[in-house]
Design a protein around this motif. Structure first.
Motif, PDB file in Angstrom:
ATOM      1  N   GLU A  56       0.840  -1.197   0.000  1.00  0.00           N
ATOM      2  CA  GLU A  56       0.000   0.000   0.000  1.00  0.00           C
ATOM      3  C   GLU A  56       0.877   1.249   0.000  1.00  0.00           C
ATOM      4  N   LEU A  57       0.503   2.185  -0.854  1.00  0.00           N
ATOM      5  CA  LEU A  57       1.183   3.466  -0.913  1.00  0.00           C
ATOM      6  C   LEU A  57       0.355   4.469  -0.119  1.00  0.00           C
ATOM      7  N   TYR A  58       0.951   5.008   0.933  1.00  0.00           N
ATOM      8  CA  TYR A  58       0.296   6.030   1.751  1.00  0.00           C
ATOM      9  C   TYR A  58       0.723   7.392   1.236  1.00  0.00           C
ATOM     10  N   ILE A  59      -0.256   8.270   1.069  1.00  0.00           N
ATOM     11  CA  ILE A  59      -0.004   9.563   0.444  1.00  0.00           C
ATOM     12  C   ILE A  59      -0.488  10.678   1.362  1.00  0.00           C
ATOM     13  N   LEU A  60       0.411  11.608   1.674  1.00  0.00           N
ATOM     14  CA  LEU A  60       0.069  12.810   2.435  1.00  0.00           C
ATOM     15  C   LEU A  60      -0.191  13.918   1.429  1.00  0.00           C
ATOM     16  N   LYS A  61      -1.422  14.417   1.429  1.00  0.00           N
ATOM     17  CA  LYS A  61      -1.839  15.422   0.464  1.00  0.00           C
ATOM     18  C   LYS A  61      -1.442  16.824   0.944  1.00  0.00           C
ATOM     19  N   PRO A  62      -1.427  17.808   0.043  1.00  0.00           N
ATOM     20  CA  PRO A  62      -1.038  19.179   0.422  1.00  0.00           C
ATOM     21  C   PRO A  62      -1.906  19.792   1.530  1.00  0.00           C
ATOM     22  N   ASP A  63      -3.147  19.336   1.672  1.00  0.00           N
ATOM     23  CA  ASP A  63      -4.032  19.890   2.697  1.00  0.00           C
ATOM     24  C   ASP A  63      -3.899  19.175   4.043  1.00  0.00           C
ATOM     25  N   GLY A  64      -2.974  18.205   4.129  1.00  0.00           N
ATOM     26  CA  GLY A  64      -2.748  17.484   5.379  1.00  0.00           C
ATOM     27  C   GLY A  64      -3.546  16.194   5.508  1.00  0.00           C
ATOM     28  N   ASN A  65      -4.505  15.955   4.636  1.00  0.00           N
ATOM     29  CA  ASN A  65      -5.256  14.699   4.644  1.00  0.00           C
ATOM     30  C   ASN A  65      -4.423  13.602   3.994  1.00  0.00           C
ATOM     31  N   THR A  66      -4.810  12.354   4.245  1.00  0.00           N
ATOM     32  CA  THR A  66      -4.084  11.228   3.664  1.00  0.00           C
ATOM     33  C   THR A  66      -5.031  10.339   2.869  1.00  0.00           C
ATOM     34  N   THR A  67      -4.444   9.585   1.965  1.00  0.00           N
ATOM     35  CA  THR A  67      -5.162   8.563   1.214  1.00  0.00           C
ATOM     36  C   THR A  67      -4.182   7.421   0.980  1.00  0.00           C
ATOM     37  N   LYS A  68      -4.684   6.269   0.592  1.00  0.00           N
ATOM     38  CA  LYS A  68      -3.789   5.162   0.282  1.00  0.00           C
ATOM     39  C   LYS A  68      -4.259   4.464  -0.980  1.00  0.00           C
ATOM     40  N   ILE A  69      -3.290   3.846  -1.650  1.00  0.00           N
ATOM     41  CA  ILE A  69      -3.544   3.146  -2.901  1.00  0.00           C
ATOM     42  C   ILE A  69      -2.923   1.759  -2.800  1.00  0.00           C
TER      43      ILE A  69
END
Length: 165
Positions: A56-69
């Motif tokens: 799983e790739l964890y991603i920290l977005k510019p607004d501080g929220n996260t998502t994963k793929i």
């Protein structure tokens, strides 16, 4: 790969060493189905079979929220495909990524010591498409349904309907 795809890039990450190849990746916010890349994962600089693992790739977005793929295993051992969906590139700015590998046969998991980054840049297409959207609203008092393709000019107070004045 289609003829307009930006071309696959390959990020190389090692599970135990803080090593990775630094590749500059930029995607336009209006890109569709062309924001993808491969990840080559090694352990101690050697090939590793991760076919029994969830990656799983964890991603920290510019607004501080996260998502994963969830990454898709390629035919080559240790090679994974990553397709950035809309939620992984919906804000202009820098996105920071880190990989988690979880062994499906045990409870072991490891997070790569290295992180990498990609950037989503703004474009004019997003603004034009936003203006072209149809607005629909319902007035509960009168029962009227209104449909419009309009924009309001705050400077002049003019309302533009249908794109022509």
């Amino acid at each position: 790969m289609s003829k307009i795809d930006k071309g696959y890039r390959t990020i190389c990450l090692d599970l135990t060493n803080k090593k990775f190849n630094s590749i500059e990746m930029q995607f336009c916010i209006s890109d569709k189905e062309t924001s993808d890349f491969f990840m080559k994962i090694t352990k101690d600089d050697k090939e590793i079979d991760l076919s029994d693992c969830k990656n799983e790739l964890y991603i920290l977005k510019p607004d501080g929220n996260t998502t994963k793929i969830d990454l898709t295993q390629d035919k080559e051992p240790g090679l994974f495909y990553c397709d950035l969906k809309k939620e992984a590139k919906d804000i202009v700015g820098k996105y920071y990524c880190q990989l988690k590998v979880k062994d499906e046969t045990t409870t072991e998991q490891i997070v790569t010591p290295s992180k990498f980054m990609y950037e989503v840049i703004d474009d004019l297409i997003k603004e034009v498409e936003k203006e072209d959207k149809v607005k629909v609203w319902f007035d509960e008092e009168t029962g009227d349904l209104s449909i419009s393709n309009s924009s309001f000019n705050e400077g002049t107070g003019d309302i533009e309907i249908g794109g022509d004045k």
